[in-house]
Enzyme design. Sequence first.
Site, short mmCIF file in Angstrom:
data_model
loop_
_atom_site.label_atom_id
_atom_site.label_comp_id
_atom_site.label_asym_id
_atom_site.label_seq_id
_atom_site.Cartn_x
_atom_site.Cartn_y
_atom_site.Cartn_z
N ASN A 31 -119.26 -97.57 -6.29
CA ASN A 31 -118.16 -98.05 -7.11
C ASN A 31 -116.79 -97.88 -6.48
O ASN A 31 -115.87 -98.64 -6.74
CB ASN A 31 -118.19 -97.37 -8.49
CG ASN A 31 -118.48 -95.89 -8.40
OD1 ASN A 31 -119.48 -95.47 -7.82
ND2 ASN A 31 -117.61 -95.08 -8.96
N CYS A 55 -108.86 -87.82 -12.59
CA CYS A 55 -108.22 -86.83 -13.44
C CYS A 55 -109.29 -86.07 -14.20
O CYS A 55 -110.06 -86.65 -14.96
CB CYS A 55 -107.28 -87.49 -14.43
SG CYS A 55 -105.91 -88.30 -13.62
N GLN A 93 -122.80 -101.49 -10.11
CA GLN A 93 -121.75 -102.21 -9.39
C GLN A 93 -122.29 -103.42 -8.63
O GLN A 93 -121.52 -104.26 -8.19
CB GLN A 93 -121.04 -101.27 -8.41
CG GLN A 93 -120.16 -100.24 -9.09
CD GLN A 93 -118.98 -100.84 -9.84
OE1 GLN A 93 -118.60 -101.99 -9.65
NE2 GLN A 93 -118.38 -100.04 -10.71
N ALA A 107 -124.87 -97.86 -18.56
CA ALA A 107 -125.53 -97.33 -17.37
C ALA A 107 -125.68 -95.81 -17.42
O ALA A 107 -126.63 -95.26 -16.89
CB ALA A 107 -124.76 -97.73 -16.12
N THR A 108 -124.74 -95.13 -18.07
CA THR A 108 -124.87 -93.68 -18.17
C THR A 108 -126.17 -93.33 -18.91
O THR A 108 -126.96 -92.50 -18.45
CB THR A 108 -123.67 -93.08 -18.93
OG1 THR A 108 -122.47 -93.42 -18.22
CG2 THR A 108 -123.78 -91.57 -19.05
C1 LIG Z 1 -119.38 -97.70 -14.52
C2 LIG Z 1 -120.53 -97.07 -13.84
C3 LIG Z 1 -121.45 -96.29 -14.53
C4 LIG Z 1 -121.30 -95.97 -15.99
O1 LIG Z 1 -121.57 -97.07 -16.78
P1 LIG Z 1 -121.33 -97.03 -18.35
O2 LIG Z 1 -121.95 -98.27 -18.86
O3 LIG Z 1 -119.85 -97.02 -18.53
O4 LIG Z 1 -121.97 -95.82 -18.89
C5 LIG Z 1 -122.52 -95.78 -13.83
N1 LIG Z 1 -122.67 -96.01 -12.52
C6 LIG Z 1 -121.81 -96.75 -11.82
C7 LIG Z 1 -122.05 -96.99 -10.37
C8 LIG Z 1 -120.70 -97.30 -12.45
O5 LIG Z 1 -119.85 -98.03 -11.73
#
Ligand SMILES: *Cc1c(COP(=O)(O)O)cnc(C)c1O
Length: 381
Positions: A153, A328, A181, A73-74
Site C-alpha cells: 500500500n 500517527c 491494493q 480487508a481487516t
Molecule cells: C486498506 C488496507 C487494508 C484494510 O482494509 P479495510 O477494508 O479498511 O479493513 C488492509 N490491507 C491493505 C493492504 C490495505 O491497503
Amino acid sequence: MKLPIYLDYNSTTPVDSRVLEKMLPFFSENFGNSASRSHLFGWKAQEAVENAREQVANLINAESKEIVFTSGATESNNLAIKGLFEINYPNKKHIITIQTEHKAVLDVCKHLEKLGVEVTYLQPDYTGLITIEQIKNALRPDTFLISVMYANNEIGTIQPMKKIGELAQEHNILFHTDATQAIGKLEIDVQKDNIDLLSLSGHKLYAPKGIGALFIRKNSRASKLIAQMDGGKHERGFRSGTLNVTGIVGLGEACELAKKELTTDNQRLIMLRNKLESEILQNISDVKVNGNITNRLPNLTNISFGGVDGETLLMSFRDIAVSSGSACTSASVEPSYVLKSIGLSDVMAYASIRFSLGKYTSQAEIDFTIKYVKETVELLR
Ligand SMILES: *Cc1c(COP(=O)(O)O)cnc(C)c1O
C-alpha cells in the site's frame, strides 16, 4: 479544478456514481434481509447478494461459492489467519509473512504469537521485494501458512505471486494474500497463482467503506477454517451476521466495472504517474523514488525529498491531499515501518510522500501538482 487535489487513492476512494446508483434501491424499496426465505423482500435481497457474489468471483477467476462477504480487508485477514490457526494449532504452529505487510496482517500475527504461534517476518530487499529462496529457507515442517501481500500500500511493490503459489502448493502449505491494493488495479487470477485465500476491500476500489470479501478455495484445507464470528451461520457458517446488502451490491458492481475498465484506466494512470514522477525527478534536486520501478502498482509513486523536514513538508502541502512516510499513533508521529524495512533512515522515511492517483485524477491536476511540489520544496529548502 478544485483544491485540494486528492492524490491519496490508496487510503480510500470515492464511491463511483454508477456503484452508488445500483446501491440506492437496496436502502429503501428493496430493503429486505437476504436471510428471509418466506417472502419477496428477502428473495430480492438474496438475488442481489448472489449476483454480487458472482461479480466479485469473476474479477479474480474464482467461483461464487468461494466468496465470503465481510466488513473489509481487516476482517478478511483476521478470518483467514485466525481461522487457520484454530484448525492447525498446536500440531502446526508456524506462519511465514513479510515485514512490510499491512497492520491488518502483522497485528493478527502478533496476537497469535501470544497464543503460541511462531512467525517468520521476512525482510524484503531495498525495493520491497522478497525472493522465493527467502521463503524456501524459512519453511518448517510445522509451517501452516504463507501470507504475503499482493502489492504494498505504501510503495506499490508487487510480490512474485505465481512463484510463491507454486512453492506453497509444492510443500502443501496454504497461501493467503492480502490483495486489497491489487484488486481493481491488477489482473488477478487465483487459479493461475495458486492462491488459497485472498482478502479484498470495497473502499479501495470505488465501493463503500465497511464491505469486503474473503476468497476461500473450495475443497481445500482452507475451506475448513474456523469462523471468527458466531451466530446465525450466514455465509455458509464462515461469517455470521445479517448481510450488508447495500454494501455487497456496491462491491459487486465495483468489481464488474473494474473488470471492464481496468486496462484502459491503467494505461491512463501509468501515463499520469510517470509524468508526475519524471517531472519531479528532473526538476527537483535530491529526490529519490522508493519501491520497485518494474514491479509496481500503476497508480502510485513514493518519493523521498532530501533536505527538508518531513513533518513540515507534509503540513506545507495544503493544496494536495497526499500521505507521508509516517503514521500517527496516539501519542506521536512514527516513521513508516515499511520504508524503514526497505532501508530508509528515520529522517528520509519522514520526508517521503506517497502520491496515489485514481480514476478521477486529471491531467490538469497532475500539472498543478508538479508545479506545486517544486515550489513548496524549494520554499522549504
Ligand atoms: C486498506 C488496507 C487494508 C484494510 O482494509 P479495510 O477494508 O479498511 O479493513 C488492509 N490491507 C491493505 C493492504 C490495505 O491497503
